[in-house]
Design an enzyme around this catalytic site. Structure first.
Site, PDB file in Angstrom:
ATOM      1  N   HIS A 365      39.938  13.093  44.463  1.00 30.44           N
ATOM      2  CA  HIS A 365      40.550  11.821  44.073  1.00 30.44           C
ATOM      3  C   HIS A 365      41.999  11.674  44.516  1.00 30.44           C
ATOM      4  O   HIS A 365      42.698  10.789  44.020  1.00 30.44           O
ATOM      5  CB  HIS A 365      40.474  11.643  42.555  1.00 30.44           C
ATOM      6  CG  HIS A 365      39.116  11.299  42.042  1.00 30.44           C
ATOM      7  ND1 HIS A 365      38.616  10.021  42.028  1.00 30.44           N
ATOM      8  CD2 HIS A 365      38.131  12.086  41.536  1.00 30.44           C
ATOM      9  CE1 HIS A 365      37.385  10.022  41.521  1.00 30.44           C
ATOM     10  NE2 HIS A 365      37.080  11.263  41.223  1.00 30.44           N
ATOM     11  N   LYS A 553      48.293  -0.560  35.638  1.00 30.01           N
ATOM     12  CA  LYS A 553      47.707   0.688  36.103  1.00 30.01           C
ATOM     13  C   LYS A 553      48.618   1.828  35.661  1.00 30.01           C
ATOM     14  O   LYS A 553      49.695   1.594  35.109  1.00 30.01           O
ATOM     15  CB  LYS A 553      47.541   0.690  37.625  1.00 30.01           C
ATOM     16  CG  LYS A 553      48.810   0.342  38.381  1.00 30.01           C
ATOM     17  CD  LYS A 553      48.582   0.284  39.878  1.00 30.01           C
ATOM     18  CE  LYS A 553      47.815  -0.973  40.266  1.00 30.01           C
ATOM     19  NZ  LYS A 553      46.472  -0.686  40.728  1.00 30.01           N
ATOM     20  N   ARG A 554      48.195   3.053  35.897  1.00 30.06           N
ATOM     21  CA  ARG A 554      49.027   4.208  35.568  1.00 30.06           C
ATOM     22  C   ARG A 554      50.381   4.077  36.270  1.00 30.06           C
ATOM     23  O   ARG A 554      50.464   3.623  37.400  1.00 30.06           O
ATOM     24  CB  ARG A 554      48.293   5.477  36.018  1.00 30.06           C
ATOM     25  CG  ARG A 554      49.011   6.776  35.758  1.00 30.06           C
ATOM     26  CD  ARG A 554      48.050   7.939  35.960  1.00 30.06           C
ATOM     27  NE  ARG A 554      47.434   7.917  37.282  1.00 30.06           N
ATOM     28  CZ  ARG A 554      47.937   8.546  38.349  1.00 30.06           C
ATOM     29  NH1 ARG A 554      49.068   9.227  38.253  1.00 30.06           N
ATOM     30  NH2 ARG A 554      47.308   8.524  39.508  1.00 30.06           N
ATOM     31  N   LYS A 559      52.504   4.033  43.209  1.00 30.30           N
ATOM     32  CA  LYS A 559      51.890   2.749  42.899  1.00 30.30           C
ATOM     33  C   LYS A 559      52.906   1.611  42.974  1.00 30.30           C
ATOM     34  O   LYS A 559      52.547   0.447  42.921  1.00 30.30           O
ATOM     35  CB  LYS A 559      51.215   2.810  41.523  1.00 30.30           C
ATOM     36  CG  LYS A 559      50.022   3.775  41.499  1.00 30.30           C
ATOM     37  CD  LYS A 559      49.367   3.847  40.139  1.00 30.30           C
ATOM     38  CE  LYS A 559      48.257   4.876  40.079  1.00 30.30           C
ATOM     39  NZ  LYS A 559      47.041   4.485  40.815  1.00 30.30           N
ATOM     40  N   THR A 663      40.209   1.165  41.257  1.00 32.12           N
ATOM     41  CA  THR A 663      39.111   0.340  40.742  1.00 32.12           C
ATOM     42  C   THR A 663      39.636  -0.875  39.999  1.00 32.12           C
ATOM     43  O   THR A 663      38.915  -1.852  39.822  1.00 32.12           O
ATOM     44  CB  THR A 663      38.176   1.153  39.808  1.00 32.12           C
ATOM     45  OG1 THR A 663      38.947   1.741  38.760  1.00 32.12           O
ATOM     46  CG2 THR A 663      37.440   2.235  40.576  1.00 32.12           C
ATOM     47  N   LYS A 667      38.158  -4.932  39.586  1.00 29.57           N
ATOM     48  CA  LYS A 667      37.974  -5.677  38.334  1.00 29.57           C
ATOM     49  C   LYS A 667      38.666  -7.036  38.410  1.00 29.57           C
ATOM     50  O   LYS A 667      38.112  -8.053  37.984  1.00 29.57           O
ATOM     51  CB  LYS A 667      38.514  -4.858  37.164  1.00 29.57           C
ATOM     52  CG  LYS A 667      37.754  -3.564  36.937  1.00 29.57           C
ATOM     53  CD  LYS A 667      38.562  -2.539  36.160  1.00 29.57           C
ATOM     54  CE  LYS A 667      37.904  -1.166  36.264  1.00 29.57           C
ATOM     55  NZ  LYS A 667      38.779  -0.071  35.790  1.00 29.57           N
TER      56      LYS A 667
END
Length: 824
Positions: A365, A553-554, A559, A663, A667
């Site tokens: 991952h 998100k995290r 990110k 993911t 969504k």
């Protein structure tokens, strides 16, 4: 929680029976009459009736799986982020209409009652939510599978924002119990740590024994899982830790008081929290013990089940089971299986190895080599000494193979070894063993094969697979966006929830005026719902007609929440200083949601920055009707279910080449958000599916990022800083006292961008991608105001999201790796 009672409608005969059943549960389980029942009791009674229906189906399913002797999947994951199960289970049992009608008759609504359930604290982010989607799809496709994880008493943590800072509180998700779990104390096993290993000969073979080990009892709790209109019920097995003995009286009597309570103390902490902080030795060692506890308990159960049905015919084990390692956390399952087969079942090394190498598969991952899990050799030897011995032998044999393939190449030997530089590599343990390795998007897998796993790939190319992640449509649209689900049902029929490619039928309605009106009305209602939630929880009034721009998100530097917030600061400055821009500016609401790991100081500082920027902007009357900034506290599945339905713009802006898949992007896309993103992870496939007119791609590509990282030069950053006045102004606000009287508060964030860590500035290309990011946002604002074309883009995103169903993902896993047979 106060629930407003609603008016009643006439029930069908079946619904009357269900109502009687719910009232009966209130009477018998809670000892109350209906009029005295609290909303929490109503939830409990509904959950018990649903559980009864699942249990009946489970018993029949278990019998069928046993009689068919089917091959089974055991999916080992440190996280399963399940979310609330009441509404999902009702949906999967095809009884949503009945429960809605009965609850309305009782004066409640299903969404309100479902909201009373605590989110199960069994995961953190994408890894755990992916595992939850997978087990849903496996069951929906009638494939026999079991999820396996720990029963974390407090989960990760409950996030509380205090003065803009993240504060971690215990997540007491089990305070009202767990209506869905079934304790199985009769199937408990013992797991031992530490001690000294010794060998001896008995019955003509060498055996292994232990002295002074510490033993914990692993007790399983099973959560039955039903798929959408499926034939079978699978389960999630949660392992809780208990003391093997309540009190070591012999040790106490001998004066060894610490030993007398040591095992009980170990049991009390081993399944307490997800990811105990590992920036100190004690936390790191606890994580290692958690990982061993999970895999040892699970494998003992697997082998006991197999032996009961097949005796000691271990050679057929790969025909009956497949064990999937989700990321490296469960990697110790590999040497533990070797230990059990050799030490407990009497097999020789070669026999055991033949089995192990045909049983295990592994999903990677991450493309960041620094994130690949490693353990200090000394710690590993101390905690699991027998596994250390087994890994030593695995490494010796591995190095013989590597030397034969790469003779004399010490660099490759060190990179590929299980043991190197005082560390034990979990990724290399997997790569040395498993029969299948996969990445979670095409780009991710290409990077694995061309970069961090290249040496292993060259040795055996056939076992590497690219399988793009997916999401379960049952939860991520049918459950959380029922009005849009009904609109789609009424437009193209109902089959798309199990045959997601049928969603493409919506494409021809993208510019249909009537469909656009209905689609937009649903989006507007969802935005109003989120606006109400924000006002209730944050005290901030946001305009539901503004652009809802969401990044949830995290929290991690790659990110790039940092780039988003710098853009907001620059936009704020421009509105204040440029009257023409202010007059033409279309209102925006920026919504963030994220948890940062407790020890990740920079990520926590970014959360503080977001809240400080929000405090400045939300209280400035000059931009009151232009921009709002909201940080949603304690982001998790249930909050995500609200936000994905309301987003206009989905921020998927990770540094290209750093996000394995993602993911969350799927969504948002499914619910009609338009993505702004880099060519990273699954964004690449999203671009291919939806077309360049319906997604906003910006920034460096992964190969360009790699080129800049390898050059390690900072001249480009200096040039950007000197020439981009908007960016420079935003950066200077971090340190000039505007956001905080303490000029040093955000100095670390400023320094890491301008000067970098270890001499490399702007590691994650925040500054390098900034100008293109701003330009793309300006285009989005213009396009949003062309309402017909914008709604068409939203509809096209929903229509073309069928590829991202986890049903498709699971079918690919099964075709390429698992080879399970659906239960008939």
């Amino acid at each position: 929680m106060t629930i407003e009672k609603k008016s009643k409608k006439k029930l069908t005969k079946a619904q009357e029976a269900l109502k009687k059943d719910i009232i009966g549960k209130i009477n018998r389980h809670f000892g109350k009459i209906l009029e005295e029942a609290t909303p929490q009791m109503i939830y409990g009674a509904c959950a018990l009736t649903v559980r009864d229906r699942i249990m009946e189906k489970w018993a029949a399913s278990h019998k069928e799986v046993k009689e068919e002797g089917s091959k089974k999947l055991y999916y080992l994951s440190f996280e399963f982020l399940m979310g609330r199960l009441l509404a999902t289970n009702i949906l999967n049992l095809m009884q949503t209409d009945d429960y809605e009608a009965v609850l309305e008759d009782l004066g409640y609504t299903l969404p309100e009652v479902a909201e009373l359930e605590n989110d199960a604290g069994l995961g953190n982010g994408g890894l755990g939510r992916l595992a939850a989607c997978f087990i849903d799809s496996l069951t929906t496709l009638d494939l026999p599978a079991y999820g396996c994880t720990l029963r974390y008493e407090y989960g990760l943590f409950r996030q509380k924002i205090v003065d803009g800072y993240q504060t971690e509180l215990p997540d007491t998700w089990l305070e009202h119990g767990n209506a869905w779990e079934v304790a199985r104390p009769e199937e408990a096993v013992k797991v031992s740590f530490g001690g000294e290993v010794y060998s001896y000969w008995e019955d003509g073979r060498m055996k292994v024994g232990y002295n002074n080990e510490r033993t914990v009892r692993a007790v399983p709790y099973d959560v039955p899982l039903c798929g959408y209109d499926s034939k079978i019920v699978n389960k999630l097995r949660l392992w809780g830790a208990q003391s093997a003995t309540e009190f070591n009286m012999a040790a106490f009597s001998a004066g060894d008081y610490s030993r007398a309570i040591e095992e009980k103390e170990l049991a009390s902490v081993i399944s307490k929290v997800l990811y105990p902080e590992d920036n100190h030795t004690e936390g790191k060692e606890l994580r290692l013990k958690q990982q061993y506890f999970l895999v040892s308990a699970t494998l003992q159960w697997i082998l006991n089940e197999f032996e009961m049905r097949n005796g000691d015919n271990w050679a057929i084990l790969p025909d009956k089971i497949v064990i999937h390692i989700n990321d490296t956390h469960p990697t110790m399952a590999i040497p533990e299986m070797m230990r059990l087969l050799m030490d407990e079942k009497g097999l020789g090394w070669d026999e055991a190895w033949e089995i192990v190498t045909h049983v295990f598969a592994y999903t990677n991952h991450t493309v960041m080599s620094e994130a690949l899990e490693k353990w200090p050799q000394d710690m590993f030897r101390r905690v699991v000494p027998r596994l250390y011995q087994i890994l030593e032998e695995m490494n010796r044999r591995l190095m013989e193979k590597v030397e034969a393939f790469y003779p004399g190449d010490k660099g490759k030997h060190d990179w590929m070894a299980i043991f190197a530089n005082g560390q034990i590599s979990m990724a290399n343990t997997c790569l040395a063993t498993v029969f299948a390795v996969n990445g979670v998007s095409k780009l991710h897998t290409d990077i694995l094969k061309a970069d961090i796993f290249k040496d292993y790939y060259m040795m055996d190319k056939d076992r590497f697979h690219a399988i793009t992640n997916g999401i379960t449509f049952r939860r991520w649209i049918a459950n959380c966006n029922p009005e849009l689900t009904k609109l789609i049902d009424n437009t193209i029929g109902k089959g798309w929830l199990k045959e997601s490619d049928k969603l493409a039928g919506l494409a021809k309605f993208a510019k249909d005026a009537d469909f656009q009106t209905k689609f937009d009305a649903i989006k507007r209602a969802n935005k109003q719902m989120v606006a109400d939630y924000i006002f209730e929880h944050n005290g901030i009034k946001v305009d539901p007609d503004s652009i809802f721009d969401v990044q949830c998100k995290r929290l991690h530097e790659y990110k790039r929440q940092m780039m988003n917030v710098l853009h907001i600061i620059a936009e704020y400055n421009r509105i204040i200083n440029d009257k023409g821009y202010a007059e033409s500016f279309y209102p925006k609401t920026y919504i963030f949601g994220a948890k940062a790991a407790p020890g990740y100081k920079r990520a926590k500082l970014i959360i503080k920055l977001i809240n400080s920027v929000g405090e400045l902007i939300n209280n400035d009357p000059r931009v009151e009707d232009k921009i709002k900034v909201v940080f949603v506290e304690n982001y998790g599945v249930s909050i995500a279910e609200k936000l994905v339905t309301a987003a206009d713009v989905s921020e998927q802006i990770s540094t290209a080449g750093k996000e394995a898949s993602g993911t969350g992007n799927m969504k948002f896309m499914l619910n009609g958000a338009v993505t702004i993103g880099t060519m990273d992870g699954a964004n690449v496939e999203m671009y291919e599916q939806v077309g360049e007119d319906n997604i906003y791609i910006f920034g460096l590509r992964s190969e360009e990022v790699d080129a800049r990282i390898k050059v390690m030069g900072n001249d480009e950053v200096k040039q950007i800083y000197a020439t981009n006045a908007a960016l420079r102004g935003a950066l200077e606000m971090l340190i000039n006292g505007t956001l905080d009287p303490d000029h040093n508060k955000f100095m670390d964030l400023y320094n890491t961008l301008i000067f970098g860590d270890y001499g490399q500035a702007d590691t994650y290309m925040v500054l390098r991608d900034f100008e293109d990011y701003v330009r793309t946002h300006e285009q989005i604002s213009r396009d949003y105001q062309d309402r017909k074309n914008w709604i068409a883009k939203q509809i096209m995103n929903t229509a073309m999201s069928g590829f991202f169903s986890s049903d498709r993902t699971i079918n690919e896993y099964n075709d390429k790796i698992w080879h399970l047979t659906p239960i008939k």
